[in-house]
Design an enzyme around this catalytic site. Structure first.
Site, PDB file in Angstrom:
ATOM      1  N   LYS A   1       0.844  -1.203   0.000  1.00  0.00           N
ATOM      2  CA  LYS A   1       0.000   0.000   0.000  1.00  0.00           C
ATOM      3  C   LYS A   1       0.877   1.251   0.000  1.00  0.00           C
ATOM      4  CE  LYS A   1      -3.927  -1.707   2.775  1.00  0.00           C
ATOM      5  NZ  LYS A   1      -4.647  -1.501   4.043  1.00  0.00           N
TER       6      LYS A   1
ATOM      7  N   ASP B   1      -8.531   0.977   4.231  1.00  0.00           N
ATOM      8  CA  ASP B   1      -8.991  -0.375   4.506  1.00  0.00           C
ATOM      9  C   ASP B   1      -9.531  -0.914   3.196  1.00  0.00           C
ATOM     10  OD1 ASP B   1      -9.126  -2.309   6.738  1.00  0.00           O
ATOM     11  OD2 ASP B   1     -11.174  -2.513   5.997  1.00  0.00           O
TER      12      ASP B   1
END
Ligand code: ITT
Length: 209
Positions: A16, A73
């Site tokens: 990420k 998320d």
């Protein structure tokens, strides 16, 4: 865009972080991950939605570090598995599961399944030490491959086939993936409101410090 403070990404997921850094390339932003801050308490990701978990991670980190934080998320939602692995994507094959364990479990669960439709979902939340947060959502639809293909990216990328490009996400460079991915789209939403976000942050930080 110029920020007078570092932007903390409330994540320990290196995949990420690499994608966010690529998206911020060209802007003068100092992006830090949680590993840049040494040991800090872990937030429990026990929410039932991506939204809840993103908010939890961002606001908890902002409070602990006393500075604005942005959290992601995300996960893979497979229609015929009733939405699994969903919010449990990182831990689908168990608490300490590796990406490979999760991919193997998914392939097994899909062995006899004809309908391979799936979507990656990402919710990005920006929070300040006190009060509310802003959230942005992105989604990308694709198909679950019959075997892993490609070695770029992270997580379920080798199994996520993107028909428009006729490749799995693990065959795309970070730049190519960001142009179409759930994370890239959520960031696109955020970028579309950048002025509002910066004003919101400056007002809240003015109040906090
Ligand atoms: P943080 O909570 O520290 O950010 P995490 O990996 O636990 O890291 P999540 O709880 O959001 O993050 O779980 C996301 C999981 O979903 C991730 O570990 C992958 O298995 C999967 N995932 C999310 N985005 C993905 C992507 O772009 N490519 C492949 N898999 C992805």
């Amino acid at each position: 865009m110029d920020l007078d403070w570092p932007l903390v990404l409330a994540t320990r997921n290196k995949g990420k972080i690499a994608e966010f850094r690529q998206m911020a390339a060209g802007f003068d932003i100092d992006i830090k991950g949680l590993d840049d801050f040494g040991p800090i308490p872990e937030v429990e990701e026990d929410g039932e939605t991506f939204d809840e978990n993103a908010y939890k991670k961002a606001s908890f980190t902002a409070r602990v570090l006393g500075m604005p934080a942005i959290a992601d998320d995300s996960g893979l939602v497979v229609k015929t598995l009733g939405g699994l692995p969903g919010v449990k994507s990182a831990r689908y094959a168990g608490e300490r599961a590796t990406d490979e364990d999760n991919n193997l479990k998914l392939l097994k669960a899909m062995e006899t399944v004809e309908d391979r439709k799936a979507a990656f979902v990402c919710v990005i939340s920006i929070a300040v030490p006190r009060g509310s947060a802003l959230t942005y959502e992105g989604k990308c639809e694709g198909l679950i491959a019959r075997e892993p293909v490609g070695d770029l990216g992270f997580g379920y990328d080798p199994l996520f086939y993107y028909p428009q490009l006729q490749k799995t996400f693990a065959q795309l460079t970070t730049e190519e993936k960001n142009q179409v991915s759930h994370r890239g789209r959520a960031m696109g939403e955020l970028r579309g409101e950048l002025d509002k976000v910066l004003t919101w942050l400056r007002q809240r930080l003015g109040e906090a410090f």
